[in-house]
Write a protein that holds these residues in place. Sequence first.
Motif, PDB file in Angstrom:
ATOM      1  N   SER A   1       3.378 -21.697 -85.135  1.00  0.00           N
ATOM      2  CA  SER A   1       4.802 -21.849 -84.805  1.00  0.00           C
ATOM      3  C   SER A   1       5.357 -20.487 -84.419  1.00  0.00           C
ATOM      4  CB  SER A   1       5.587 -22.456 -85.972  1.00  0.00           C
ATOM      5  OG  SER A   1       5.513 -21.628 -87.101  1.00  0.00           O
TER       6      SER A   1
ATOM      7  N   LEU B   1      -0.134 -27.955 -83.044  1.00  0.00           N
ATOM      8  CA  LEU B   1      -1.095 -28.416 -84.046  1.00  0.00           C
ATOM      9  C   LEU B   1      -2.416 -28.713 -83.339  1.00  0.00           C
ATOM     10  CD1 LEU B   1       1.050 -31.010 -86.041  1.00  0.00           C
ATOM     11  CD2 LEU B   1       0.496 -28.677 -86.724  1.00  0.00           C
TER      12      LEU B   1
ATOM     13  N   LEU C   1       0.853 -34.751 -90.503  1.00  0.00           N
ATOM     14  CA  LEU C   1       1.735 -33.652 -90.101  1.00  0.00           C
ATOM     15  C   LEU C   1       2.617 -34.070 -88.924  1.00  0.00           C
ATOM     16  CD1 LEU C   1      -0.701 -30.589 -90.292  1.00  0.00           C
ATOM     17  CD2 LEU C   1       1.287 -31.011 -91.754  1.00  0.00           C
TER      18      LEU C   1
ATOM     19  N   THR D   1       5.829 -25.268 -81.446  1.00  0.00           N
ATOM     20  CA  THR D   1       4.931 -25.541 -82.569  1.00  0.00           C
ATOM     21  C   THR D   1       3.710 -26.268 -82.019  1.00  0.00           C
ATOM     22  OG1 THR D   1       6.736 -25.706 -84.165  1.00  0.00           O
ATOM     23  CG2 THR D   1       4.663 -26.763 -84.763  1.00  0.00           C
TER      24      THR D   1
ATOM     25  N   ARG E   1      -2.407 -24.409 -87.206  1.00  0.00           N
ATOM     26  CA  ARG E   1      -0.966 -24.644 -87.064  1.00  0.00           C
ATOM     27  C   ARG E   1      -0.313 -23.352 -86.595  1.00  0.00           C
ATOM     28  NH1 ARG E   1       0.811 -27.220 -92.753  1.00  0.00           N
ATOM     29  NH2 ARG E   1       2.739 -27.607 -91.635  1.00  0.00           N
TER      30      ARG E   1
ATOM     31  N   LEU F   1      -3.843 -34.198 -89.752  1.00  0.00           N
ATOM     32  CA  LEU F   1      -3.131 -33.920 -88.506  1.00  0.00           C
ATOM     33  C   LEU F   1      -2.128 -35.037 -88.202  1.00  0.00           C
ATOM     34  CD1 LEU F   1      -2.980 -31.987 -85.992  1.00  0.00           C
ATOM     35  CD2 LEU F   1      -4.533 -33.591 -84.891  1.00  0.00           C
TER      36      LEU F   1
END
Length: 199
Positions: free
Chosen positions: A171, A160, A133, A158, A169, A130
């Motif tokens: 988006s 997370l 990312l 987006t 995830r 995480l």
Amino acid sequence: MTPTTLPEPSGQLSRGQHRARRIALRTGFGILLLLLLGTLLAGRPWNAPWWPGRTEFAGVPDPCGVLAEPARRLLPGAIPVRDPWERVLVKQEVCEAKNDTVSLRLGYERWQWGHLKSPQTGEAAAHGRLQSLMDRGQGRSWSPVPGLGAEAYRDNSTVLVREANVIVRVSYSDTRMQSAGAVAEAEHLARTAVAAIRH
């Protein structure tokens, strides 16, 4: 008359040979036990999902199943497409639905106990993933999303999320929709996706 020592019958071991064999067997067993114990400790089994007190997920739901309702609502006629892949310590399931103006994507990553190269829990691996990312992509501004998973962050539309050893995830982009609406839809989908892991 001097007593004579009778020769051992052929094929049978002497008392000394029996003792030497016992010592060799015990030594070999001891070495094997030490090697096994060393391997076990090096692998840190207390990080394994089966260890008492660990609360990691053994699987994730089909992302296209979770995405079906929002896709019908936001992208009428678009068919969600699933894209699974798996590596040594991670299994990923991704589903995406899109058309010319709208893109909706949901992905699950389930991280497993690493017991060889870098022994750690799946939860620790997911936390590290995480962070990596979030570190990607220059100029992104991640803000915490309270009350979602163990930790969750959002950058525009987006999202997370980490829940135990799973990363979600989400988006969503829609050229026809105001930014605030896309953000709300993405967060709603993220909450639905996290709730689906627990069932």
